[in-house]
Design a protein around this motif. Structure first.
Motif, PDB file in Angstrom:
ATOM      1  N   ALA A 154      67.804  23.803  76.988  1.00  0.00           N
ATOM      2  CA  ALA A 154      67.830  25.268  77.080  1.00  0.00           C
ATOM      3  C   ALA A 154      67.141  25.830  78.320  1.00  0.00           C
ATOM      4  N   PHE A 155      66.268  25.071  78.965  1.00  0.00           N
ATOM      5  CA  PHE A 155      65.556  25.587  80.134  1.00  0.00           C
ATOM      6  C   PHE A 155      66.435  25.577  81.380  1.00  0.00           C
ATOM      7  N   GLY A 156      67.548  24.830  81.313  1.00  0.00           N
ATOM      8  CA  GLY A 156      68.479  24.793  82.429  1.00  0.00           C
ATOM      9  C   GLY A 156      67.867  24.269  83.716  1.00  0.00           C
ATOM     10  N   THR A 157      66.980  23.301  83.614  1.00  0.00           N
ATOM     11  CA  THR A 157      66.243  22.804  84.770  1.00  0.00           C
ATOM     12  C   THR A 157      67.116  21.986  85.713  1.00  0.00           C
ATOM     13  N   LEU A 158      67.080  22.296  86.997  1.00  0.00           N
ATOM     14  CA  LEU A 158      67.712  21.446  88.001  1.00  0.00           C
ATOM     15  C   LEU A 158      66.711  20.395  88.464  1.00  0.00           C
ATOM     16  N   GLY A 159      67.197  19.199  88.764  1.00  0.00           N
ATOM     17  CA  GLY A 159      66.342  18.138  89.279  1.00  0.00           C
ATOM     18  C   GLY A 159      66.012  17.051  88.288  1.00  0.00           C
ATOM     19  N   VAL A 160      66.612  17.106  87.099  1.00  0.00           N
ATOM     20  CA  VAL A 160      66.307  16.088  86.081  1.00  0.00           C
ATOM     21  C   VAL A 160      66.993  14.757  86.364  1.00  0.00           C
ATOM     22  N   GLY A 161      68.005  14.750  87.236  1.00  0.00           N
ATOM     23  CA  GLY A 161      68.890  13.603  87.378  1.00  0.00           C
ATOM     24  C   GLY A 161      68.214  12.282  87.629  1.00  0.00           C
ATOM     25  N   GLY A 162      67.414  12.194  88.715  1.00  0.00           N
ATOM     26  CA  GLY A 162      66.784  10.929  89.058  1.00  0.00           C
ATOM     27  C   GLY A 162      65.854  10.418  87.984  1.00  0.00           C
ATOM     28  N   GLY A 163      64.994  11.297  87.482  1.00  0.00           N
ATOM     29  CA  GLY A 163      64.047  10.882  86.440  1.00  0.00           C
ATOM     30  C   GLY A 163      64.736  10.513  85.145  1.00  0.00           C
ATOM     31  N   PHE A 164      65.706  11.334  84.714  1.00  0.00           N
ATOM     32  CA  PHE A 164      66.454  11.030  83.494  1.00  0.00           C
ATOM     33  C   PHE A 164      67.139   9.666  83.610  1.00  0.00           C
ATOM     34  N   ALA A 165      67.774   9.403  84.756  1.00  0.00           N
ATOM     35  CA  ALA A 165      68.494   8.136  84.943  1.00  0.00           C
ATOM     36  C   ALA A 165      67.537   6.957  84.904  1.00  0.00           C
ATOM     37  N   LEU A 166      66.364   7.135  85.523  1.00  0.00           N
ATOM     38  CA  LEU A 166      65.363   6.071  85.533  1.00  0.00           C
ATOM     39  C   LEU A 166      64.930   5.726  84.110  1.00  0.00           C
ATOM     40  N   GLY A 167      64.610   6.768  83.339  1.00  0.00           N
ATOM     41  CA  GLY A 167      64.199   6.536  81.949  1.00  0.00           C
ATOM     42  C   GLY A 167      65.319   5.976  81.108  1.00  0.00           C
ATOM     43  N   ALA A 168      66.547   6.458  81.319  1.00  0.00           N
ATOM     44  CA  ALA A 168      67.692   5.998  80.533  1.00  0.00           C
ATOM     45  C   ALA A 168      67.968   4.528  80.774  1.00  0.00           C
ATOM     46  N   LYS A 169      67.865   4.091  82.028  1.00  0.00           N
ATOM     47  CA  LYS A 169      68.134   2.685  82.346  1.00  0.00           C
ATOM     48  C   LYS A 169      67.108   1.764  81.714  1.00  0.00           C
ATOM     49  N   LEU A 170      65.868   2.244  81.627  1.00  0.00           N
ATOM     50  CA  LEU A 170      64.841   1.420  80.979  1.00  0.00           C
ATOM     51  C   LEU A 170      65.018   1.413  79.468  1.00  0.00           C
ATOM     52  N   ALA A 171      65.406   2.552  78.907  1.00  0.00           N
ATOM     53  CA  ALA A 171      65.599   2.617  77.454  1.00  0.00           C
ATOM     54  C   ALA A 171      66.833   1.833  77.022  1.00  0.00           C
ATOM     55  N   ARG A 172      67.872   1.837  77.845  1.00  0.00           N
ATOM     56  CA  ARG A 172      69.117   1.112  77.552  1.00  0.00           C
ATOM     57  C   ARG A 172      69.496   0.253  78.758  1.00  0.00           C
ATOM     58  N   PRO A 173      68.806  -0.850  78.971  1.00  0.00           N
ATOM     59  CA  PRO A 173      69.027  -1.641  80.192  1.00  0.00           C
ATOM     60  C   PRO A 173      70.437  -2.210  80.323  1.00  0.00           C
ATOM     61  N   ASP A 174      71.147  -2.364  79.212  1.00  0.00           N
ATOM     62  CA  ASP A 174      72.497  -2.947  79.264  1.00  0.00           C
ATOM     63  C   ASP A 174      73.588  -1.897  79.463  1.00  0.00           C
ATOM     64  N   SER A 175      73.218  -0.634  79.491  1.00  0.00           N
ATOM     65  CA  SER A 175      74.203   0.443  79.627  1.00  0.00           C
ATOM     66  C   SER A 175      74.348   0.895  81.077  1.00  0.00           C
TER      67      SER A 175
END
Length: 579
Positions: free
Chosen positions: A440-461
């Motif tokens: 809901a905050f509509g924040t720009l700039g989440v991409g790099g951090g979100f991707a970094l965390g996502a890859k660690l949480a789901r390394p096979d995805s």
């Protein structure tokens, strides 16, 4: 003589009273002194003067007990003991190039795992750099623990390096904010913070660690300036005060304490509320289900929720983290004409959805319809009141081709405005917890951090970032961090050389594109290569299928692959929200 005798007799008469008052004042002062300087506790729980242990070890022990697998950080001397101890405790320390990216990564891990996301940053500017990301966590209702360094307690307010009122700064952003004053307080404060982060409506919490609670005793005593011997009365008093200050920090520091997680407090509806809701739904002829991010929170798993929704068979619209809940081609999921569907509904179930700007603040809900709102936050319950160009690509074609290429286990990270808005229509998340947007905050700039965390949480995805060209500028540098730490991602940048979501409304309204235009010569593909990734340029003459296949082949070689897609303007998003 009689007067003198009377005075003397009076003094003798009241002498016991005066003595009692004086004795009481002395006793009161002594008790105050003993309590003020914690003398009793220090005597009973003497510090281990020769111990080389340090507070960072307790931090790591608590996090390990809470099944924390990653700490995201941008290193600083204030927090080094936490990072060192975490690494020794088999907690992976992942460093970023900006503190906001560290928090965004922790946010992504929390969303995808259902646990607590953890970030640690240094004092002062390190913490102020996280404010936007923490506010995003708050509005997205993500449980994230932010740990921040701080000046030594004894130096606060005296002009120490990077010393600011950090607690005051985060008080309005976090569910819980606390300073750790002694080593013995580390475990109980961290356990409480994590419990609060995951209780009720989840959200971020902040724990401040003054530098002297993280380092070993001998080093802290040396830095404080306490000496074993001193000369002169004032010197002895000052030296005693400093020594007592350090002893209090370490008194009882290594005594055994409970480190296990505290059970989160999760509000549940009463049996009567459930029964009444069931009756309303059973009488409805045209029910509609709007499912938002909050519905995906523990303790109910995404699989259980999906089964429940499918068993109801009610037409459903999914938003936020709920995207993908019903798979790719569910017969009960609506993707378009939501406003029309709402007008026809006689019963609307808001399952973790909120009547904010995305639902026109409730104005789109028909007055005749029964409304069932399910939300952990009580305050939320009352928020009712295209043709391809010669050199550029149609963005819908780019996204349609991407939709064909994305595998079933992919995670899609959305970071942008106009291009991401189109992607929300075209791309179909493959399953639960496979779509990450800021919320809901509509924040720009989440991409790099979100991707970094996502890859660690789901390394096979496979992790795909959908970037607008404007928003990519915030975190494209994280490509370097991902490559260096073998955490590759794939990204498509919709390059229309514009802040198009704003321009779409500003230009016709004011007849100017001031501040909305970006350079049409930006080679984001070259920028990605400068950070160690592999860049691809896609324009109207490109074979998109081949571009995507080549990008994915680079990804299998553990390299980030960034596609700079030159896109044209379309009328597809006319009338969209653009504030």
């Amino acid at each position: 003589m009689n007067i003198i005798a009377d005075i003397a007799n009076t003094i003798i008469f009241y002498l016991p009273v005066f003595s009692l008052i004086i004795s009481g004042c002395i006793l009161f002062g002594l008790i105050f002194f003993l309590l003020k300087f914690n003398i009793f506790y220090i005597r009973l729980h003497k510090p281990e003067f020769e111990s080389k242990r340090f507070g960072g070890e307790i931090v790591a022990d608590v996090l390990r007990k809470h099944d924390v697998k990653f700490i995201f950080t941008l290193v600083g001397g204030h927090i080094s003991p936490i990072l060192v101890a975490a690494e020794r405790n088999s907690i992976r320390v992942v460093d970023t190039r900006h503190e906001a990216s560290a928090v965004f990564a922790a946010d992504a891990v929390a969303r995808l795992t259902g646990g607590i996301g953890v970030a640690a940053v240094t004092a002062g500017p390190g913490l102020t750099n996280t404010i936007t990301a923490i506010k995003n966590c708050q509005m997205a209702e993500t449980p994230v623990l932010l740990m921040g360094g701080a000046a030594a307690s004894i130096l606060k307010g005296r002009g120490a390096l990077q010393d600011i009122d950090q607690i005051g700064l985060f008080k309005s952003l976090c569910k819980f904010s606390a300073t750790v004053d002694t080593v013995r307080d580390i475990a109980p404060i961290l356990r409480t913070a994590i419990q609060i982060a995951q209780s009720g409506t989840p959200g971020p919490v902040f724990v401040e660690f003054p530098i002297d609670v993280l380092y070993p005793y001998h080093l802290v005593k040396k830095e404080v300036g306490a000496k074993n011997e001193s000369k002169g009365l004032m010197s002895k008093i000052v030296n005693w005060y400093l020594g007592n200050y350090v002893d209090n920090i370490f008194a009882g520091a290594w005594e055994q304490r409970d480190l296990a997680p505290l059970e989160p407090v999760i509000p549940l509806p009463s049996e009567n509320q459930v029964q009444r809701s069931a009756e309303v739904i059973s009488r409805a002829k045209r029910p509609l289900l709007l499912i938002g991010s909050q519905a995906l929170l523990p303790p109910v798993s995404a699989t259980e929720l999906r089964k429940a929704v499918e068993s109801l068979g009610i037409p459903s619209y999914l938003g936020g983290m709920a995207r993908g809940l019903l798979g790719r081609n569910s017969p009960i999921q609506g993707r378009h004409e939501r406003r029309s569907a709402l007008k026809e509904a006689d019963c609307i179930i808001l399952l973790g959805s909120v009547c904010d700007f995305r639902l026109s603040y409730g104005r789109v809900l028909p007055k005749r319809a029964s409304i069932i709102a399910v939300n952990r936050n009580t305050s939320q319950l009352y928020k009712m009141v295209a043709v391809q160009g010669e050199t550029r690509l149609n963005p819908l074609k780019v996204l349609s081709e991407l939709e064909k290429q994305i595998p079933d286990d992919a995670i899609i990270v959305a970071d942008g405005g106009d291009f991401v808005g189109s992607a929300a229509y075209i791309l179909r998340p493959r399953g639960p917890l496979s779509w990450l947007d800021p919320g809901a905050f509509g924040t720009l700039g989440v991409g790099g951090g979100f991707a970094l965390g996502a890859k660690l949480a789901r390394p096979d995805s496979e992790v795909w970032i959908i970037w607008g060209d404007g928003s990519s500028g915030y975190s494209l540098a994280e490509v370097e961090a991902m490559n260096r730490q073998n955490l590759p991602c794939l990204a498509v940048i919709g390059n229309d050389a514009s802040w198009k979501q704003i321009a779409r409304e500003q230009v016709p309204l004011f007849n100017t594109d001031v501040a909305c235009s970006l350079s049409d010569e930006c080679r984001y593909d070259k920028v990605a290569e400068g950070y160690g990734g592999k860049g691809f340029l896609a324009d109207g003459k490109s074979n998109l299928e081949e571009v995507f296949k080549e990008a994915r082949s680079m990804y299998t070689k553990e390299k980030c692959a960034i596609i700079n897609a030159l896109i044209e303007e379309t009328k597809f998003r006319e009338g969209s929200i653009s504030v």
